[in-house]
Design a protein around this motif. Sequence first.
Motif, short mmCIF file in Angstrom:
data_model
loop_
_atom_site.label_atom_id
_atom_site.label_comp_id
_atom_site.label_asym_id
_atom_site.label_seq_id
_atom_site.Cartn_x
_atom_site.Cartn_y
_atom_site.Cartn_z
N LEU A 295 0.83 -1.21 0.00
CA LEU A 295 0.00 0.00 0.00
C LEU A 295 0.86 1.26 0.00
CD1 LEU A 295 -2.63 1.63 0.35
CD2 LEU A 295 -2.46 1.19 2.81
N GLU A 296 1.85 1.32 0.89
CA GLU A 296 2.72 2.49 0.98
C GLU A 296 3.38 2.79 -0.36
OE1 GLU A 296 5.44 1.53 4.06
OE2 GLU A 296 3.94 1.69 5.68
N ARG A 297 3.84 1.75 -1.04
CA ARG A 297 4.54 1.95 -2.31
C ARG A 297 3.59 2.29 -3.44
NH1 ARG A 297 7.33 -0.93 1.11
NH2 ARG A 297 9.63 -0.96 1.03
N VAL A 298 2.39 1.72 -3.40
CA VAL A 298 1.39 2.05 -4.41
C VAL A 298 1.00 3.53 -4.30
CG1 VAL A 298 -1.01 1.68 -5.12
CG2 VAL A 298 0.49 -0.28 -4.68
N VAL A 299 0.76 3.98 -3.08
CA VAL A 299 0.35 5.37 -2.84
C VAL A 299 1.47 6.33 -3.25
CG1 VAL A 299 -0.25 7.05 -1.06
CG2 VAL A 299 -1.32 4.80 -1.05
N ASP A 300 2.71 5.89 -3.11
CA ASP A 300 3.85 6.72 -3.52
C ASP A 300 4.11 6.67 -5.02
OD1 ASP A 300 4.36 7.63 -1.00
OD2 ASP A 300 5.86 6.09 -0.52
N GLY A 301 3.26 5.95 -5.76
CA GLY A 301 3.37 5.91 -7.21
C GLY A 301 4.18 4.76 -7.76
N GLY A 302 4.52 3.78 -6.92
CA GLY A 302 5.31 2.65 -7.37
C GLY A 302 4.55 1.75 -8.33
N GLN A 303 5.25 1.25 -9.34
CA GLN A 303 4.68 0.29 -10.28
C GLN A 303 4.89 -1.13 -9.75
OE1 GLN A 303 2.92 1.39 -13.07
NE2 GLN A 303 3.26 3.35 -12.01
N ASN A 304 4.11 -2.06 -10.24
CA ASN A 304 4.17 -3.44 -9.73
C ASN A 304 5.58 -4.02 -9.82
OD1 ASN A 304 1.49 -3.26 -9.20
ND2 ASN A 304 0.82 -4.70 -10.78
N LYS A 305 6.24 -3.83 -10.96
CA LYS A 305 7.58 -4.40 -11.14
C LYS A 305 8.57 -3.79 -10.16
CE LYS A 305 11.06 -5.33 -14.69
NZ LYS A 305 11.42 -5.17 -16.13
N GLN A 306 8.45 -2.47 -9.94
CA GLN A 306 9.34 -1.77 -9.00
C GLN A 306 9.09 -2.25 -7.58
OE1 GLN A 306 8.64 2.44 -8.91
NE2 GLN A 306 10.02 2.80 -7.18
N ILE A 307 7.82 -2.37 -7.21
CA ILE A 307 7.47 -2.83 -5.86
C ILE A 307 7.97 -4.25 -5.64
CG2 ILE A 307 5.54 -3.36 -4.31
CD1 ILE A 307 3.96 -1.13 -5.73
N ALA A 308 7.81 -5.09 -6.65
CA ALA A 308 8.26 -6.47 -6.54
C ALA A 308 9.76 -6.52 -6.27
CB ALA A 308 7.93 -7.23 -7.83
N GLY A 309 10.52 -5.69 -6.98
CA GLY A 309 11.96 -5.65 -6.78
C GLY A 309 12.35 -5.18 -5.40
N GLU A 310 11.65 -4.16 -4.89
CA GLU A 310 11.97 -3.61 -3.57
C GLU A 310 11.66 -4.60 -2.45
OE1 GLU A 310 9.94 0.08 -3.12
OE2 GLU A 310 11.12 1.13 -4.65
N LEU A 311 10.59 -5.37 -2.63
CA LEU A 311 10.14 -6.29 -1.57
C LEU A 311 10.67 -7.71 -1.77
CD1 LEU A 311 6.43 -5.12 -1.10
CD2 LEU A 311 8.45 -4.45 0.22
N GLY A 312 11.29 -7.96 -2.91
CA GLY A 312 11.84 -9.29 -3.16
C GLY A 312 10.77 -10.35 -3.38
N ILE A 313 9.68 -9.95 -4.04
CA ILE A 313 8.60 -10.89 -4.34
C ILE A 313 8.27 -10.79 -5.82
CG2 ILE A 313 7.61 -10.83 -2.01
CD1 ILE A 313 5.64 -8.74 -2.93
N SER A 314 7.43 -11.68 -6.30
CA SER A 314 7.09 -11.67 -7.72
C SER A 314 6.05 -10.60 -8.03
CB SER A 314 6.55 -13.04 -8.13
OG SER A 314 5.26 -13.26 -7.55
N VAL A 315 6.01 -10.21 -9.31
CA VAL A 315 5.01 -9.24 -9.75
C VAL A 315 3.61 -9.79 -9.50
CG1 VAL A 315 4.06 -8.05 -11.75
CG2 VAL A 315 6.53 -8.21 -11.46
#
Length: 213
Positions: A153-173
């Motif tokens: 949620l925090e990353r989505v609200v900050d404008g993060g894209q799925n691929k970027q969020i996946a990389g930051e959290l170490g999980i799959s898209v």
Amino acid sequence: MNEAARSAAYVVDDDESIRALWQWLMQSRGIDVHTFASAADFIAAYRDAGAACLVLDLHLPDMSGLELQQHLRSRSVEIPIVFVTGHGDVPTAVSALKSGAVDFIQKPFDYRLAVQTVEKAIEHDREARVRRARRSEIDARLALLTEREREVLERVVDGGQNKQIAGELGISVKTVEVHRAKVMEKLAATSLADLVQLMLQRNQEGERDTGTS
């Protein structure tokens, strides 16, 4: 029942004639009124029962108006306070405003303006209650989120894209997509814009209630 009839004014003044005057003024406007001769009497009797205002004389026996204000703040009682002061008390009244009072009235006061001040304070309380209720509703929804969903949620609200969020959290898209869907469901958001607006609203309401906006 109109809005005024559902509101209340609490008056604390050790002068019986002033209490009677406030009783008459408030009742003439359809506002329920409760009067007290001392801060202790008010503390013993007060129960939060809806939009209200505390009309408080600065100079009271035993516990002063400022001391009562501090007492209420220490217990997170959020009733708006309108202080009643003499001409020589303006610096003290200003100090009270800085501590959270919403206004002050100088003696001798204009009846019409005094009533308007109290009505404005009650409306201030009514609006604050709506904001707090809305924020509590959002917080209750947020409490349903898992730790991972909050991170997404925090990353989505900050404008993060799925691929970027996946990389930051170490999980799959795909996992990010699943978490996003859960977040949308739990927060009853129908779109990304709706989700962002919900979080902005929560933060803004919190700032207004803490006086930081």
